[in-house]
Design a protein around this motif. Sequence first.
Motif, PDB file in Angstrom:
ATOM      1  N   ARG A 284       1.013  -1.305  -0.038  1.00  0.00           N
ATOM      2  CA  ARG A 284       0.093   0.070   0.064  1.00  0.00           C
ATOM      3  C   ARG A 284       0.828   1.194   0.123  1.00  0.00           C
ATOM      4  O   ARG A 284       1.824   1.290   0.578  1.00  0.00           O
ATOM      5  CB  ARG A 284      -0.767  -0.071   1.403  1.00  0.00           C
ATOM      6  CG  ARG A 284      -1.628   1.072   1.348  1.00  0.00           C
ATOM      7  CD  ARG A 284      -2.759   1.167   2.499  1.00  0.00           C
ATOM      8  NE  ARG A 284      -3.657   2.037   2.829  1.00  0.00           N
ATOM      9  CZ  ARG A 284      -4.298   2.377   3.700  1.00  0.00           C
ATOM     10  NH1 ARG A 284      -4.102   1.796   4.885  1.00  0.00           N
ATOM     11  NH2 ARG A 284      -5.207   3.109   3.716  1.00  0.00           N
TER      12      ARG A 284
ATOM     13  N   ILE B 248       0.695   5.411   0.225  1.00  0.00           N
ATOM     14  CA  ILE B 248      -0.082   6.662   0.481  1.00  0.00           C
ATOM     15  C   ILE B 248       0.566   7.882   0.285  1.00  0.00           C
ATOM     16  O   ILE B 248       1.813   8.185   0.737  1.00  0.00           O
ATOM     17  CB  ILE B 248      -0.778   6.789   2.087  1.00  0.00           C
ATOM     18  CG1 ILE B 248      -1.624   5.285   2.177  1.00  0.00           C
ATOM     19  CG2 ILE B 248      -1.565   7.827   2.468  1.00  0.00           C
ATOM     20  CD1 ILE B 248      -1.797   5.246   3.807  1.00  0.00           C
TER      21      ILE B 248
ATOM     22  N   LYS C  70       1.894   8.704  -9.372  1.00  0.00           N
ATOM     23  CA  LYS C  70       0.891   7.682  -9.616  1.00  0.00           C
ATOM     24  C   LYS C  70       1.358   6.676 -10.832  1.00  0.00           C
ATOM     25  O   LYS C  70       1.335   5.465 -10.591  1.00  0.00           O
ATOM     26  CB  LYS C  70      -0.470   8.431 -10.347  1.00  0.00           C
ATOM     27  CG  LYS C  70      -1.531   8.985  -9.059  1.00  0.00           C
ATOM     28  CD  LYS C  70      -2.580   9.464  -9.716  1.00  0.00           C
ATOM     29  CE  LYS C  70      -3.505  10.056  -8.821  1.00  0.00           C
ATOM     30  NZ  LYS C  70      -4.767  10.305  -9.464  1.00  0.00           N
TER      31      LYS C  70
ATOM     32  N   GLU D  90      -1.101   0.766  -6.776  1.00  0.00           N
ATOM     33  CA  GLU D  90      -2.078   1.876  -6.979  1.00  0.00           C
ATOM     34  C   GLU D  90      -2.229   2.709  -5.823  1.00  0.00           C
ATOM     35  O   GLU D  90      -2.843   2.105  -5.048  1.00  0.00           O
ATOM     36  CB  GLU D  90      -3.575   1.185  -7.425  1.00  0.00           C
ATOM     37  CG  GLU D  90      -4.408   2.434  -7.871  1.00  0.00           C
ATOM     38  CD  GLU D  90      -5.955   1.624  -8.352  1.00  0.00           C
ATOM     39  OE1 GLU D  90      -6.903   2.660  -8.162  1.00  0.00           O
ATOM     40  OE2 GLU D  90      -5.999   0.625  -8.553  1.00  0.00           O
TER      41      GLU D  90
ATOM     42  N   GLU E  40      -2.706   5.661  -2.974  1.00  0.00           N
ATOM     43  CA  GLU E  40      -4.017   6.459  -2.646  1.00  0.00           C
ATOM     44  C   GLU E  40      -3.244   7.866  -2.393  1.00  0.00           C
ATOM     45  O   GLU E  40      -2.094   7.952  -1.925  1.00  0.00           O
ATOM     46  CB  GLU E  40      -4.555   5.885  -0.988  1.00  0.00           C
ATOM     47  CG  GLU E  40      -4.656   4.565  -1.132  1.00  0.00           C
ATOM     48  CD  GLU E  40      -5.081   4.148   0.411  1.00  0.00           C
ATOM     49  OE1 GLU E  40      -5.774   4.573   1.355  1.00  0.00           O
ATOM     50  OE2 GLU E  40      -4.313   3.084   0.589  1.00  0.00           O
TER      51      GLU E  40
ATOM     52  N   ILE F   5      -8.663   7.599   6.145  1.00  0.00           N
ATOM     53  CA  ILE F   5      -8.283   6.279   5.471  1.00  0.00           C
ATOM     54  C   ILE F   5      -8.277   5.149   6.483  1.00  0.00           C
ATOM     55  O   ILE F   5      -8.253   5.407   7.529  1.00  0.00           O
ATOM     56  CB  ILE F   5      -6.629   6.668   4.975  1.00  0.00           C
ATOM     57  CG1 ILE F   5      -5.986   7.074   6.102  1.00  0.00           C
ATOM     58  CG2 ILE F   5      -6.709   7.762   3.925  1.00  0.00           C
ATOM     59  CD1 ILE F   5      -4.575   7.255   5.771  1.00  0.00           C
TER      60      ILE F   5
END
Length: 192
Positions: A123, A125, A151, A160, A162, A190
């Motif tokens: 993940r 962020i 991105k 992908e 956030e 979140i």
Amino acid sequence: MNILHIDSSITGDNSISRQLSASTISNIVKARPDAQVVYRDLVAEPLDHYQITDKPGNSTEGSAFSAAILSEFLAADTIVIGAPLYNFTIPSQLKAWIDRIVISGVTFKLGPDGSVGLIGEKRAILLVSRSAVYQPGTSWAPHEHAETFLKAIFGFIGIEPEVIVAEGAAYGPESRAAGIEAAEAAIARIAA
């Protein structure tokens, strides 16, 4: 849970992206007290620009250092990055770090149909701060290359991200506060 926290703003205590990345870490750690956080301040401890001899697996000091940076990234379940927009893109300090994690055969591979990201289970962020307003439809939008680059590069390696954005700080204290408040509200939502 292992978290890698990266800051890249040169503005110290005045930094919006540093404030937002710290809030994000705090939010996650409150929900996950077992989280282990590794912090890397790319301004306090800048990385040299990447050279081909720095590729992990070579027998150079730069290669060993790059391998350590890559290992730190690979060990993280979650990556939290404070990324201000400078001169329409990310700081060079952050680019030097990215060059050490985008490694062929490790974080992506090339095939006959193009590239394949190999790091989909992580993940990311991204806390992006911008002095002006770069949203689609604004006059500044064509010049935004921080969020779009981040991105693209994380997507390239299979993540992908956030993205939470605070913008408009250059338009005065009220606009700065509103941008931070909106970003903090998004951070509060979140999931840890």
